[in-house]
Design a protein around this motif. Structure first.
Motif, mmCIF file in Angstrom:
data_model
loop_
_atom_site.group_PDB
_atom_site.id
_atom_site.type_symbol
_atom_site.label_atom_id
_atom_site.label_comp_id
_atom_site.label_asym_id
_atom_site.label_seq_id
_atom_site.Cartn_x
_atom_site.Cartn_y
_atom_site.Cartn_z
ATOM 1 N N LEU A 73 0.814 -1.215 0.000
ATOM 2 C CA LEU A 73 0.000 0.000 0.000
ATOM 3 C C LEU A 73 0.845 1.260 0.000
ATOM 4 O O LEU A 73 0.444 2.268 -0.554
ATOM 5 C CB LEU A 73 -0.936 0.012 1.212
ATOM 6 N N LYS A 74 1.994 1.200 0.627
ATOM 7 C CA LYS A 74 2.841 2.402 0.708
ATOM 8 C C LYS A 74 3.240 2.881 -0.681
ATOM 9 O O LYS A 74 3.248 4.076 -0.947
ATOM 10 C CB LYS A 74 4.077 2.111 1.548
ATOM 11 N N GLY A 75 3.555 1.957 -1.578
ATOM 12 C CA GLY A 75 3.965 2.318 -2.928
ATOM 13 C C GLY A 75 2.815 2.788 -3.801
ATOM 14 O O GLY A 75 2.986 3.626 -4.667
ATOM 15 N N ARG A 76 1.633 2.270 -3.564
ATOM 16 C CA ARG A 76 0.476 2.623 -4.397
ATOM 17 C C ARG A 76 -0.319 3.795 -3.850
ATOM 18 O O ARG A 76 -0.795 4.628 -4.612
ATOM 19 C CB ARG A 76 -0.458 1.427 -4.549
ATOM 20 N N ALA A 77 -0.521 3.797 -2.550
ATOM 21 C CA ALA A 77 -1.335 4.849 -1.921
ATOM 22 C C ALA A 77 -0.886 5.025 -0.481
ATOM 23 O O ALA A 77 -1.390 4.358 0.407
ATOM 24 C CB ALA A 77 -2.805 4.469 -1.971
ATOM 25 N N PRO A 78 0.070 5.924 -0.238
ATOM 26 C CA PRO A 78 0.596 6.073 1.117
ATOM 27 C C PRO A 78 -0.477 6.449 2.141
ATOM 28 O O PRO A 78 -0.374 6.106 3.298
ATOM 29 C CB PRO A 78 1.647 7.161 0.997
ATOM 30 N N TYR A 79 -1.523 7.151 1.701
ATOM 31 C CA TYR A 79 -2.625 7.535 2.597
ATOM 32 C C TYR A 79 -3.897 6.784 2.192
ATOM 33 O O TYR A 79 -4.956 7.378 2.012
ATOM 34 C CB TYR A 79 -2.838 9.049 2.550
ATOM 35 N N ALA A 128 -8.112 -3.566 10.001
ATOM 36 C CA ALA A 128 -8.027 -4.517 11.121
ATOM 37 C C ALA A 128 -7.245 -5.766 10.721
ATOM 38 O O ALA A 128 -6.369 -6.222 11.454
ATOM 39 C CB ALA A 128 -9.427 -4.897 11.592
ATOM 40 N N THR A 129 -7.529 -6.297 9.549
ATOM 41 C CA THR A 129 -6.866 -7.521 9.093
ATOM 42 C C THR A 129 -5.388 -7.298 8.823
ATOM 43 O O THR A 129 -4.539 -8.048 9.305
ATOM 44 C CB THR A 129 -7.544 -8.060 7.816
ATOM 45 N N ARG A 130 -5.079 -6.268 8.034
ATOM 46 C CA ARG A 130 -3.674 -5.996 7.705
ATOM 47 C C ARG A 130 -2.873 -5.684 8.951
ATOM 48 O O ARG A 130 -1.768 -6.172 9.122
ATOM 49 C CB ARG A 130 -3.562 -4.814 6.727
ATOM 50 N N TYR A 131 -3.436 -4.879 9.810
ATOM 51 C CA TYR A 131 -2.686 -4.490 10.991
ATOM 52 C C TYR A 131 -2.411 -5.690 11.892
ATOM 53 O O TYR A 131 -1.299 -5.886 12.356
ATOM 54 C CB TYR A 131 -3.407 -3.385 11.763
ATOM 55 N N SER A 160 2.646 4.484 11.285
ATOM 56 C CA SER A 160 2.690 5.250 12.541
ATOM 57 C C SER A 160 2.152 4.429 13.707
ATOM 58 O O SER A 160 2.715 4.449 14.798
ATOM 59 C CB SER A 160 1.937 6.567 12.399
ATOM 60 N N VAL A 161 1.093 3.681 13.484
ATOM 61 C CA VAL A 161 0.547 2.838 14.556
ATOM 62 C C VAL A 161 1.507 1.681 14.857
ATOM 63 O O VAL A 161 1.717 1.315 16.008
ATOM 64 C CB VAL A 161 -0.857 2.322 14.183
ATOM 65 N N SER A 172 1.069 1.351 4.743
ATOM 66 C CA SER A 172 0.697 2.724 4.402
ATOM 67 C C SER A 172 1.214 3.613 5.530
ATOM 68 O O SER A 172 1.599 3.118 6.592
ATOM 69 C CB SER A 172 -0.822 2.858 4.269
ATOM 70 N N LEU A 173 1.221 4.905 5.336
ATOM 71 C CA LEU A 173 1.756 5.799 6.367
ATOM 72 C C LEU A 173 0.930 5.738 7.649
ATOM 73 O O LEU A 173 1.477 5.845 8.747
ATOM 74 C CB LEU A 173 1.847 7.224 5.837
ATOM 75 N N GLU A 174 -0.399 5.544 7.519
ATOM 76 C CA GLU A 174 -1.235 5.412 8.719
ATOM 77 C C GLU A 174 -0.859 4.150 9.488
ATOM 78 O O GLU A 174 -0.712 4.170 10.707
ATOM 79 C CB GLU A 174 -2.727 5.343 8.356
#
Length: 188
Positions: A72-78, A104-107, A136-137, A131-133
């Protein structure tokens, strides 16, 4: 964001589509625009707002296949912020449920792997997919685990002494004499 113009607009085609030969946008024209512009035009009722391809059914299946299947970071950081902003205009309950379930699943998947990962290379690879979100978590969780382990070993955090500020004697106000006389009469 994919937009479809409901009305023709004069003089902006070359700004929205730099390769355009025409300077005007006809009604029904589809254009990709930045989120802030798409939101403003949709609020004014000038365009219909569509979800970016990243939130289509095809990508939803890829993302649901597993946390490590899509970076996700490469495609859509947010990814989550943009998805929620799009959903404000689209009011799509399936998109809202998808974003919540995906997070929830990815995290859960990535954190369990991240907390058990020892190698620095594996950690960097894992972090590159967040992703950036999520990142940070994830970092906050890693920091909390490190501090808990430090505490469990008996190490206590350093407490720094505060600088002592000398107290000042309060100067009595010039018109305080009446108040002082009244207190002396009551006490005496």
């Amino acid at each position: 964001m994919p937009l479809k113009f409901k009305y023709g607009i004069l003089g902006v085609a070359r700004v929205l589509e730099p390769g355009s030969t025409n300077n005007d946008i006809d009604s029904g024209t589809k254009v990709d625009a930045p989120l802030w512009l798409a939101a403003a035009l949709s609020r004014r009722g000038m365009t219909s707002f569509g979800a970016p391809e990243l939130y289509s059914e095809r990508y939803r299946r890829k993302i649901n296949a597993g946390a490590e299947c899509m970076n996700l970071k490469g495609r859509a950081p947010y990814f989550y912020d943009v998805g929620n902003k799009c959903n404000e205009f689209m009011q799509d309950l399936t998109l809202s449920a998808f974003l919540s379930r995906t997070y929830a699943t990815r995290y859960r998947e990535l954190v369990s792997k991240g907390l058990s990962t020892v190698s620095g290379e594996d950690m960097l690879e894992l972090q590159s997919k967040l992703s950036l979100e999520e990142l940070s978590v994830f970092e906050a969780g890693r920091d909390a685990v490190a501090r808990t382990e430090t505490w469990a070993r008996g190490a206590r955090p350093r407490v720094l002494a505060a600088a002592v500020v000398p107290s000042r004697k309060r100067a009595s106000a010039p018109d305080d004499s009446k108040g002082r006389e009244a207190r002396q009469r009551v006490e005496g």
